[in-house]
Design a protein around this motif. Structure first.
Motif, PDB file in Angstrom:
ATOM      1  N   GLY A 369       0.772  -1.236   0.000  1.00 47.21           N
ATOM      2  CA  GLY A 369       0.000   0.000   0.000  1.00 47.21           C
ATOM      3  C   GLY A 369       0.803   1.285   0.000  1.00 47.21           C
ATOM      4  O   GLY A 369       0.317   2.320   0.469  1.00 47.21           O
ATOM      5  N   PHE A 370       2.017   1.272  -0.548  1.00 47.35           N
ATOM      6  CA  PHE A 370       2.831   2.489  -0.587  1.00 47.35           C
ATOM      7  C   PHE A 370       2.185   3.564  -1.455  1.00 47.35           C
ATOM      8  O   PHE A 370       1.621   3.277  -2.509  1.00 47.35           O
ATOM      9  CB  PHE A 370       4.230   2.178  -1.126  1.00 47.35           C
ATOM     10  N   ASN A 371       2.312   4.809  -1.013  1.00 49.48           N
ATOM     11  CA  ASN A 371       1.860   5.944  -1.817  1.00 49.48           C
ATOM     12  C   ASN A 371       2.844   6.259  -2.939  1.00 49.48           C
ATOM     13  O   ASN A 371       2.457   6.769  -3.996  1.00 49.48           O
ATOM     14  CB  ASN A 371       1.724   7.203  -0.951  1.00 49.48           C
ATOM     15  N   GLU A 372       4.103   5.950  -2.678  1.00 51.03           N
ATOM     16  CA  GLU A 372       5.165   6.357  -3.597  1.00 51.03           C
ATOM     17  C   GLU A 372       6.318   5.371  -3.497  1.00 51.03           C
ATOM     18  O   GLU A 372       6.577   4.808  -2.430  1.00 51.03           O
ATOM     19  CB  GLU A 372       5.631   7.769  -3.206  1.00 51.03           C
ATOM     20  N   ILE A 373       6.993   5.160  -4.612  1.00 52.60           N
ATOM     21  CA  ILE A 373       8.211   4.355  -4.637  1.00 52.60           C
ATOM     22  C   ILE A 373       9.395   5.284  -4.864  1.00 52.60           C
ATOM     23  O   ILE A 373       9.363   6.141  -5.752  1.00 52.60           O
ATOM     24  CB  ILE A 373       8.160   3.291  -5.751  1.00 52.60           C
ATOM     25  N   GLN A 374      10.426   5.102  -4.049  1.00 54.96           N
ATOM     26  CA  GLN A 374      11.639   5.900  -4.202  1.00 54.96           C
ATOM     27  C   GLN A 374      12.778   4.988  -4.661  1.00 54.96           C
ATOM     28  O   GLN A 374      13.116   4.018  -3.988  1.00 54.96           O
ATOM     29  CB  GLN A 374      12.015   6.556  -2.868  1.00 54.96           C
ATOM     30  N   PHE A 375      13.346   5.304  -5.820  1.00 50.92           N
ATOM     31  CA  PHE A 375      14.487   4.558  -6.340  1.00 50.92           C
ATOM     32  C   PHE A 375      15.783   5.283  -5.981  1.00 50.92           C
ATOM     33  O   PHE A 375      15.950   6.467  -6.291  1.00 50.92           O
ATOM     34  CB  PHE A 375      14.389   4.417  -7.860  1.00 50.92           C
ATOM     35  N   ASP A 376      16.687   4.561  -5.352  1.00 44.20           N
ATOM     36  CA  ASP A 376      18.019   5.077  -5.034  1.00 44.20           C
ATOM     37  C   ASP A 376      19.041   4.316  -5.883  1.00 44.20           C
ATOM     38  O   ASP A 376      18.749   3.234  -6.401  1.00 44.20           O
ATOM     39  CB  ASP A 376      18.296   4.879  -3.540  1.00 44.20           C
ATOM     40  N   TYR A 377      20.215   4.881  -6.028  1.00 46.73           N
ATOM     41  CA  TYR A 377      21.283   4.266  -6.834  1.00 46.73           C
ATOM     42  C   TYR A 377      20.819   3.995  -8.273  1.00 46.73           C
ATOM     43  O   TYR A 377      21.065   2.936  -8.833  1.00 46.73           O
ATOM     44  CB  TYR A 377      21.787   2.974  -6.184  1.00 46.73           C
ATOM     45  N   VAL A 378      20.142   4.978  -8.837  1.00 46.06           N
ATOM     46  CA  VAL A 378      19.757   4.891 -10.247  1.00 46.06           C
ATOM     47  C   VAL A 378      20.912   5.495 -11.048  1.00 46.06           C
ATOM     48  O   VAL A 378      20.863   6.635 -11.508  1.00 46.06           O
ATOM     49  CB  VAL A 378      18.439   5.640 -10.514  1.00 46.06           C
ATOM     50  N   ARG A 379      21.947   4.704 -11.180  1.00 41.79           N
ATOM     51  CA  ARG A 379      23.174   5.221 -11.785  1.00 41.79           C
ATOM     52  C   ARG A 379      24.175   4.093 -11.985  1.00 41.79           C
ATOM     53  O   ARG A 379      23.955   2.951 -11.564  1.00 41.79           O
ATOM     54  CB  ARG A 379      23.787   6.295 -10.887  1.00 41.79           C
ATOM     55  N   PHE A 380      25.287   4.464 -12.572  1.00 45.13           N
ATOM     56  CA  PHE A 380      26.437   3.578 -12.651  1.00 45.13           C
ATOM     57  C   PHE A 380      27.279   3.782 -11.390  1.00 45.13           C
ATOM     58  O   PHE A 380      27.081   4.756 -10.655  1.00 45.13           O
ATOM     59  CB  PHE A 380      27.237   3.888 -13.919  1.00 45.13           C
ATOM     60  N   PRO A 381      28.221   2.903 -11.101  1.00 44.23           N
ATOM     61  CA  PRO A 381      29.001   3.039  -9.864  1.00 44.23           C
ATOM     62  C   PRO A 381      29.881   4.286  -9.851  1.00 44.23           C
ATOM     63  O   PRO A 381      30.173   4.880 -10.893  1.00 44.23           O
ATOM     64  CB  PRO A 381      29.843   1.761  -9.835  1.00 44.23           C
TER      65      PRO A 381
END
Length: 561
Positions: A369-381
């Motif tokens: 039931g999350f209102n929002e999804i937060q993506f972290d580490y959307v990148r290369f190293p």
């Protein structure tokens, strides 16, 4: 005798008259029935078709010329009469729509709703993910900007008559793409978005001093991206957020006490950060190694999320995306290989990693039931630069994208899929992204903010180098940074809400001598608002220390607007 004859004749006459009347009535009934049948036969329920989203309706003016009266979405059901007329070498058919009579071009009428889409080809304006089918997130392929697509079908029409997804064929690729990324002609497809000089702002930017190999701003997409507003899930635009890692979720009542008493209106909770927060069925299928790391039972985790929502607090689920050694162990074919680094890092080019993380997100929204999804580490190293200058690195770049391109393309894909669940998407970026260049790891603020719902940067006060003390004067450090970020927000047509991570631990992290109490939190938040970043804040304390939240709780209660 004579009287009897007269009476008999009179009776016979009456009978004859009655028979005649009955015959007349019967003939009248038959006539009415037959006439009714003719009316029914002459009317047909048909649909309006076109090679674009609208169909024009016409009326005859006083000079008996066809005059355009209104436009309606294709797919609209109308009543058609067998009443045709030729005008200017065009055949029109009379129809009824909303109890009024109009004419339409006869070729615009079809019997089957599936036949209302008449276009046979489209061109890719914004590089598109090609899906295996029209119902889920499975990725078949990818087609870049400017390419021609043959249209072979569609899934459904939107309210304005536009198609949601087209079934397409391009060379040996047959799949489904979202129509919003397509246009009608090749010239339009190859154009860039330069309204108010937007493209000109970005096209020539680069890091001063050396090539970072993160990509060029000129290859990125700046077309407006329509951001949803869900009626039953309002996007939080001014957040006062706490962060809770998966290990402390069992003590949710203690954190909620602080939150409810001090004006916290959002809580960010881990779904995946190395270990999984709960036993995800998606992980069980795709990454068994990750599945084995689950910290909480599904029941206890769901109970905690329910308590947050019952308290009237907006809940955000955080997923660490590409920095995932567990997925890497299960899918080494998706990982970067390089002698310049020993990291086991799934490549941002990997569509397998895309699919896994988006499926985790969708599952979390539906089940928790999350209102929002937060993506972290959307990148290369972080060591992507060193990997790039070494000739023996393999980034698994199947579709010949630059690093920043694939980061943006992933976010188009993720936004489209997560929005289908009725939730929003936020993305974390490094503080460095407030600069006017594409970073070595593929993050470029304008290209990200233009697509997602919320952008959350991480300008931690002790992350600006060790040579200069940037952590004692928290206001100045954050304000200096925020001015650049606020400017980036003005350089795109559809910027995200800027909800910023702030330092909520004692600094510097390698030798914590400056205590970050409530006043330091207040200084950072004030610095954001003074610079024009008014989307709120999230307090970063990796341990989710209850003692630290007790120490800084009064900062949440303050009004910064």
């Amino acid at each position: 005798m004579e009287k009897r004859r007269r009476k008999r004749k009179l009776k016979i006459g009456r009978i004859v008259v009655a028979i005649i009347i009955l015959i007349i009535i019967l003939l009248g009934v038959i006539f009415i029935i037959n006439k009714g049948k003719k009316i029914i036969i002459s009317k047909n329920e048909l649909y309006l078709a076109a090679d674009n989203n609208i169909v024009k309706l016409y009326i005859l003016d006083e000079e008996e010329n066809m005059k355009e009266e209104k436009e309606v979405p294709r797919g609209t059901k109308v009543t058609s009469y067998n009443d045709k007329i030729d005008k200017d070498n065009t055949n029109y058919t009379k129809i009824e729509y909303e109890k009024n009579n109009y004419y339409v071009i006869s070729s615009s009428l079809v019997k089957n709703i599936k036949d209302v889409v008449l276009e046979k080809e489209k061109y890719v304006r914004t590089s598109v993910t090609v899906y295996e089918n029209e119902t889920d997130s499975k990725i078949l392929s990818f087609i870049k900007k400017g390419n021609k697509l043959d249209i072979t079908g569609y899934d459904n029409l939107l309210d304005d008559g536009n198609v949601n997804m087209y079934k397409i064929k391009a060379n040996d690729i047959e799949g489904w793409v979202y129509s919003k990324y397509l246009v009608n002609d090749e010239q339009s497809a190859k154009e860039v978005y330069n309204e108010n000089g937007v493209y000109d702002i970005h096209k020539d930017r680069k890091f001063k001093g050396r090539e970072l190999y993160g990509g060029k701003p000129s290859t990125l997409d700046y077309y407006p991206y329509e951001k949803p507003e869900f009626a039953d899930n309002k996007l939080l635009k001014n957040a006062k957020s706490m962060y809770l890692n998966a290990g402390v979720i069992g003590s949710i009542d203690s954190y909620l006490k602080i939150a409810k008493e001090n004006g916290v209106n959002a809580i960010v909770v881990d779904i995946k950060d190395g270990a999984l927060a709960y036993s995800s069925n998606v992980a069980k299928e795709i990454s068994p190694t990750a599945y084995a790391t689950a910290i909480n039972s599904n029941e206890s985790y769901k109970s905690a999320i329910d308590k947050i929502k019952e308290a009237g607090i907006y809940v955000v689920g955080r997923i660490v995306v590409f920095n995932d050694t567990h997925y890497g162990k299960d899918h080494p074919e998706d990982c970067i290989t390089s002698t310049a680094s020993s990291r086991l890092w799934p490549s941002a080019y990997s569509r397998g990693a895309w699919y896994y993380n988006v499926e985790l997100a969708k599952e979390a929204v539906k089940e928790m039931g999350f209102n929002e999804i937060q993506f972290d580490y959307v990148r290369f190293p972080e060591d992507a630069y060193n990997m790039s200058i070494k000739g023996n690195s393999d980034f698994k770049n199947k579709y010949d994208e630059e690093k920043a391109e694939t980061v943006q393309n992933f976010l188009f894909y993720a936004s489209d899929q997560i929005h289908k669940t009725g939730a929003y998407l936020s993305v974390d970026v490094f503080g460095e992204c407030s600069g006017e260049y594409v970073t070595a790891y593929g993050q470029y603020w304008p290209a990200i903010s233009n697509v997602v719902d919320v952008i959350s940067s991480m300008p931690y006060t002790d992350h600006f180098g060790r040579r200069v003390d940037t952590w004692t004067n928290a206001y100045q450090t954050v304000n200096n940074w925020a001015k650049g970020a606020a400017t980036r927000q003005t350089e795109i047509p559809t910027p995200a809400i800027a909800r910023t991570w702030i330092t909520a631990y004692d600094t510097p992290y390698w030798n914590p001598t400056v205590v970050y109490g409530a006043s330091k939190i207040e200084d950072q938040v004030k610095a954001l608002y003074d610079a024009g970043l008014d989307g709120g804040f999230i307090t970063w304390n990796s341990a989710s220390s209850l003692a630290k939240y007790e120490q800084i709780k009064s900062a949440f209660a303050k009004d910064y607007q």
